[in-house]
Enzyme design. Structure first.
Site, short mmCIF file in Angstrom:
data_model
loop_
_atom_site.label_atom_id
_atom_site.label_comp_id
_atom_site.label_asym_id
_atom_site.label_seq_id
_atom_site.Cartn_x
_atom_site.Cartn_y
_atom_site.Cartn_z
N ASP A 1 0.86 -1.18 0.00
CA ASP A 1 0.00 0.00 0.00
C ASP A 1 0.90 1.24 0.00
O ASP A 1 1.70 1.42 0.90
CB ASP A 1 -0.90 -0.01 1.24
CG ASP A 1 -1.76 1.24 1.34
OD1 ASP A 1 -2.60 1.44 0.45
OD2 ASP A 1 -1.57 2.03 2.29
N GLU B 1 -1.37 -1.27 -5.78
CA GLU B 1 -2.67 -0.79 -6.20
C GLU B 1 -2.48 0.04 -7.47
O GLU B 1 -1.47 0.71 -7.62
CB GLU B 1 -3.32 0.05 -5.10
CG GLU B 1 -2.42 1.16 -4.61
CD GLU B 1 -2.86 1.73 -3.28
OE1 GLU B 1 -4.05 2.02 -3.18
OE2 GLU B 1 -2.03 1.89 -2.39
N CYS C 1 -12.36 -5.87 5.01
CA CYS C 1 -11.57 -6.53 6.05
C CYS C 1 -10.67 -7.59 5.43
O CYS C 1 -11.13 -8.44 4.68
CB CYS C 1 -12.51 -7.16 7.08
SG CYS C 1 -11.63 -8.15 8.31
N CYS D 1 -12.84 -4.19 12.09
CA CYS D 1 -13.90 -4.76 11.25
C CYS D 1 -15.23 -4.79 12.01
O CYS D 1 -15.31 -5.36 13.09
CB CYS D 1 -13.52 -6.17 10.81
SG CYS D 1 -14.79 -6.93 9.79
N CYS E 1 -16.33 -8.88 11.94
CA CYS E 1 -15.65 -9.94 12.72
C CYS E 1 -14.83 -9.38 13.88
O CYS E 1 -14.28 -10.12 14.68
CB CYS E 1 -14.76 -10.79 11.80
SG CYS E 1 -13.22 -9.98 11.33
N CYS F 1 -11.69 -11.35 7.39
CA CYS F 1 -12.89 -12.12 7.00
C CYS F 1 -13.28 -11.84 5.55
O CYS F 1 -14.15 -12.51 5.00
CB CYS F 1 -14.06 -11.82 7.94
SG CYS F 1 -14.73 -10.15 7.78
N ASP G 1 -3.28 0.66 7.04
CA ASP G 1 -2.45 0.50 5.83
C ASP G 1 -2.06 -0.96 5.62
O ASP G 1 -1.97 -1.43 4.49
CB ASP G 1 -1.19 1.36 5.93
CG ASP G 1 -1.50 2.85 5.98
OD1 ASP G 1 -2.57 3.24 5.45
OD2 ASP G 1 -0.70 3.61 6.54
ZN LIG Z 1 -13.65 -8.88 9.37
#
Ligand SMILES: [Zn+2]
Length: 316
Positions: free
Chosen positions: A74, A158, A225, A253, A256, A228, A263
């Protein structure tokens, strides 16, 4: 102020001097030894200094087979480069004192009478200062790209269009820009970090080492996230929840409860997208590794590459 001129032939290089067609012998301060066969010399001027970049062809031994080591990166204006392995590779920032000096030099130039000798001097001083900052950015980009390619064979970035991120914050009459001051600050910071430079250097260095480098669509990589894989908007029952990017550097998150540096979360999502891409590339290439971007540019290099013997172009 950046001008350059390329000499594809008509040059002779010695240890402390350089002969160029029509210009004759020039004094040369070599920053490193010229390796391989020089193919061209590019002379440029930056901030009142003259530079000669000597491009050479160098035979590389076949890239040694390395263990596959994948990483997502990132690139962001606040931290520099952050990897999925939780490494933070910082970039130099322009200090407040340097910003003041820059403003001083700009003001001094604006005050000088057009066409005057003093105006020329002020312009040169400003150009020298810009060149110094640019050299520092380039150096840091070399250090970061070297670290990334030395430790990893597969690198995912990215696909951020720098032009979009630095586009004018002022907007148009129909659509006045929001956050003008904040974005102006962001623009400056982006120019400090030079993500484009880091990516292009990483691409060619990865190609030299026989690695692979991809750019992935990074939309929502900062909101999803990495643990998850979820985003509140994925489902109608969680649609009302805010996403997990609760602060600039903090991700929690809502689905979860996973908590991580924002980052690093983004870098892990970028890695997941990169892995999908590499898997697809391997399938289409019938199992053989494919250089996905950058690297070997000349025809000779490609031919040599197919014999498992890359050709490296380097600027000395
Ligand atoms: Zn999550």
């Amino acid at each position: 102020m950046h001008e350059s001129c390329r000499f594809p032939q008509g040059f002779t290089i010695e240890r402390h001097r350089l002969k160029l067609a029509k210009l004759g012998w020039l004094k040369l301060t070599a920053h490193r030894k010229v390796k391989g066969r020089p193919t061209s010399v590019t002379v440029s001027r930056e901030g009142g200094h003259w530079y000669a970049a000597i491009a050479c062809e160098v035979e590389l031994s076949s890239p040694q087979r390395r263990e596959i080591a994948e990483v997502g990166v990132d690139l962001n204006v606040a931290t520099g480069a952050v990897t999925s392995g939780a490494q933070i590779l910082p970039m130099p920032r322009t200090s407040p004192e340097e910003m003041r000096q820059l403003a001083r030099l700009q003001k001094s130039l604006a005050r000088k009478k057009k066409g005057s000798r003093n105006r020329l001097k002020a312009r040169r001083a400003l150009a020298r200062f810009h060149a110094k900052l640019a050299r520092r950015r380039r150096n840091a980009a070399h250090v970061i790209s070297h670290q990334l390619t030395e430790q990893h064979t597969h690198i995912a970035f990215e696909d951020l269009r720098l032009t979009n991120m630095t586009a004018s914050a002022r907007g148009t009459v129909e659509q006045p820009g929001r956050n003008v001051a904040a974005k102006a600050g962001l623009n400056r910071a982006i120019l400090d970090v030079s993500p484009g430079q880091i990516r292009s250097m990483t691409k060619y260095k990865a190609a030299w080492a026989g690695g692979e480098c991809v750019e992935v669509d990074a939309r929502h990589t900062s909101q999803r996230c990495s643990e998850c894989g979820g985003h509140p908007r994925d489902d109608a029952t969680t649609n009302h929840l805010p996403h997990g990017r609760v602060a600039r550097d903090r991700f929690v998150c809502p689905l979860c409860g996973h908590e991580v540096h924002a980052d690093i979360n983004a870098a892990r999502n970028i890695l997941a997208l990169g892995r999908a891409r590499w898997a697809a590339l391997r399938t289409t290439a019938g199992g053989a590794p494919v250089a996905a971007c950058g690297g070997l540019s000349s025809k000779r290099a490609r031919e040599a590459g197919s014999k498992d013997q890359g050709m490296k172009r380097l600027a000395a």
